[in-house]
Write a protein that holds these residues in place. Structure first.
Motif, PDB file in Angstrom:
ATOM      1  N   HIS A   1      37.474  34.838  43.753  1.00  0.00           N
ATOM      2  CA  HIS A   1      38.599  34.807  42.829  1.00  0.00           C
ATOM      3  C   HIS A   1      38.296  35.515  41.513  1.00  0.00           C
ATOM      4  N   GLY A   2      39.156  36.450  41.165  1.00  0.00           N
ATOM      5  CA  GLY A   2      38.973  37.272  39.985  1.00  0.00           C
ATOM      6  C   GLY A   2      39.166  38.730  40.354  1.00  0.00           C
TER       7      GLY A   2
ATOM      8  N   GLU B   1      33.433  50.052  45.170  1.00  0.00           N
ATOM      9  CA  GLU B   1      34.117  48.874  45.702  1.00  0.00           C
ATOM     10  C   GLU B   1      35.022  48.278  44.636  1.00  0.00           C
ATOM     11  N   PHE B   2      36.284  48.043  45.012  1.00  0.00           N
ATOM     12  CA  PHE B   2      37.236  47.415  44.105  1.00  0.00           C
ATOM     13  C   PHE B   2      37.723  46.109  44.736  1.00  0.00           C
ATOM     14  N   GLU B   3      37.630  45.050  43.948  1.00  0.00           N
ATOM     15  CA  GLU B   3      38.025  43.720  44.407  1.00  0.00           C
ATOM     16  C   GLU B   3      39.126  43.192  43.505  1.00  0.00           C
ATOM     17  N   ALA B   4      40.256  42.795  44.109  1.00  0.00           N
ATOM     18  CA  ALA B   4      41.352  42.202  43.339  1.00  0.00           C
ATOM     19  C   ALA B   4      41.761  40.906  44.022  1.00  0.00           C
ATOM     20  N   ALA B   5      40.935  39.877  43.837  1.00  0.00           N
ATOM     21  CA  ALA B   5      41.174  38.575  44.466  1.00  0.00           C
ATOM     22  C   ALA B   5      41.885  37.658  43.479  1.00  0.00           C
ATOM     23  N   SER B   6      43.022  38.127  42.981  1.00  0.00           N
ATOM     24  CA  SER B   6      43.645  37.457  41.839  1.00  0.00           C
ATOM     25  C   SER B   6      45.152  37.297  41.995  1.00  0.00           C
ATOM     26  N   LEU B   7      45.677  37.352  43.217  1.00  0.00           N
ATOM     27  CA  LEU B   7      47.126  37.248  43.399  1.00  0.00           C
ATOM     28  C   LEU B   7      47.650  35.865  43.047  1.00  0.00           C
ATOM     29  N   GLY B   8      46.801  34.844  43.173  1.00  0.00           N
ATOM     30  CA  GLY B   8      47.236  33.483  42.868  1.00  0.00           C
ATOM     31  C   GLY B   8      46.801  32.961  41.516  1.00  0.00           C
TER      32      GLY B   8
END
Length: 501
Positions: free
Chosen positions: A409-410, A426-433
């Motif tokens: 998350h983040g 690497e791009f991480e977008a674990a922030s939809l919630g």
């Protein structure tokens, strides 16, 4: 349950500041009337799920009654959407579509539309190019009430916006729009949104979804923890969570207007950090889970084991891996334990044969998990296979590879340096919630581009590919629910080419 009165003051101050800084959100902001925590969402009781449904404003009473009645039916074992009581509840509450439309499998000639009619009455899909009078007609003849249907809309022009309506006996059931993909041989701009960790909470957020729609991506990739939360092998409650998704006004707006490509992670699958076939579960149950997943999404077809697939939008190859159900639990740390041999060979074959300039490879969990020491990702499961993939890309000079991920998350960006001097991004977008998670930054930040903690951050990633330019490039943006561009990083094609270093 809590009614977060302080949220209104915080949100008002936030919106005022955003307005003063001329951020690009144009749609009026809708404030939530309930604030549901991640822990509560995981519990997923009737009270919590109903509050989630109404979190950004009360849904119409017939929708609420249909959902509550159906949810009580799903509490029994082995209930699916064709159950007579589910169908009756829909018709009694004037719900003509139990789910959908859900767009997916976009091509240069059309799109596939998924929907779940409440009856066997014939439906007609009317498709019309924006600004033109000519209509294309497609017919749906359901054979079983409550069963999902997929309609391939084809024969359209490439890279063109179309509006559509779904009607039955001249009654409008739903409508939306989409833009067809550019032809593969052309170098037109392609925009792909992505992210993970809606966690049931973010599915109902109209601010985030309106912002995604305003950016007009060709498609969106959802990397897991989307709609189902910790239902383990209670397959009926998996379906109940999908129903909660499908009756959400915000979700319906997203799925009707943006083709979605999806993969699962642990909470969609069984429960936190579970994968493969853990103890107390069986191979048969994994097969049922895969079937339930396939029935509720609209991905390109794959005849192999697992839910991984590839497709192409213009000059961009989309490769979505199954990093959850193909693991071998009792061989953690051994070669092949993360993807299994069949998926690993498939991935290399897709990369080797792709003629697209750019390739997006998604992983449900992080490729370079510096944040939680590889707790549930490549870092401890299968370092050898991950190294084999990286070596293969370098050796075969496979250019234009971008890595995207979720789960932690983040939002973060990483460089993965290689001995050759080449770098993976690497791009991480674990922030939809917008749910809490680990630290934003790794202890050692030398390979980290940016970092944001998950709590309160409701944001998505966006990749814009400009292959038509002489200096071909891709731009990553991290965009929050109010339209603020929080991060922007442009990479040239040369930077993503192993032999260009």
């Amino acid at each position: 349950m809590r009614f977060n009165k302080l949220f209104y003051l915080f949100a008002f101050i936030t919106i005022t500041n955003l307005s003063n800084n001329c951020f690009c959100q144009t749609t009026d902001t809708i404030f939530p009337q309930y604030s549901i925590t991640l822990k509560e969402a995981h519990i997923g009781s009737l009270e919590i799920d109903t509050m989630l449904l109404n979190s950004y404003g009360n849904v119409p009473s017939n929708i609420k009654e249909f959902y509550i009645e159906s949810r009580s039916i799903f509490k029994a074992a082995n209930v699916d959407f064709t159950n007579n009581s589910i169908v009756k509840a829909a018709l009694n509450n004037d719900v003509r579509l139990l789910g959908g439309p859900l767009l997916g499998d976009l091509t240069s000639e059309g799109v596939r539309i998924w929907l779940r009619p409440a009856s066997i009455q014939e439906l007609t899909i009317k498709v019309k190019e924006e600004g033109c009078k000519k209509e294309h007609f497609f017919t749906v003849n359901p054979d079983v009430s409550g069963k999902q249907q997929s309609v391939v809309v084809k024969g359209l022009s490439s890279n063109t916006k179309y509006n559509y309506q779904i009607v039955s006996n001249d009654a409008l059931l739903s409508e939306g729009s989409f833009t067809t993909a550019p032809k593969n041989r052309t170098k037109k701009q392609v925009r792909i949104a992505f992210g993970s960790c809606f966690h049931k909470i973010g599915l109902h957020n109209p601010n985030l979804i309106n912002t995604i729609l305003e950016r007009s991506p060709h498609a969106m990739m959802l990397l897991g923890d989307i709609a189902v939360d910790d239902r383990e092998n209670n397959f009926s409650m998996h379906r109940s969570d999908y129903l909660l998704r499908d009756v959400s006004p915000a979700w319906k707006k997203l799925s009707a207007n943006i083709p979605l490509y999806t993969s699962w992670d642990d909470h969609d699958y069984l429960n936190n950090d579970l994968s493969g076939v853990p103890k107390r579960f069986t191979n048969k149950e994994r097969d049922v889970l895969r079937k339930v997943w396939e029935e509720n999404w609209n991905n390109p077809q794959n005849q192999l084991e697992g839910i991984y697939f590839n497709t192409r939008i213009g000059d961009v190859e989309i490769i979505m891996l199954d990093t959850r159900s193909c693991r071998t639990v009792n061989k953690r740390g051994e070669y092949g334990s993360y993807l299994e041999a069949e998926q690993l060979d498939w991935l290399k074959n897709v990369l080797e044969n792709s003629t697209a300039s750019y390739k997006i490879i998604s992983s449900g969990t992080m490729w370079s998990d510096y944040i939680t020491n590889g707790k549930d990702s490549w870092g401890t499961w299968d370092i050898l296979a991950r190294e084999e993939i990286f070596n293969f890309i370098e050796k075969e000079n496979i250019s234009g590879v971008l890595l995207i991920s979720g789960d932690r998350h983040g939002a973060r960006g990483f460089i993965i340096p290689r001995d050759s001097g080449f770098k993976f991004y690497e791009f991480e977008a674990a922030s939809l919630g917008g749910v809490p998670g680990p630290n934003a930054w790794a202890k050692d930040t030398k390979n980290q581009l940016f970092g944001y903690k998950g709590a309160g951050l409701k944001a998505f990633g966006e990749l814009t590919f400009n292959a038509e330019k002489q200096n071909s490039s891709v731009t990553f943006r991290l965009i929050n629910e109010y339209g603020e561009i929080m991060e922007e990083h442009t990479l040239t094609y040369e930077e993503l080419s192993p032999k260009g270093q």
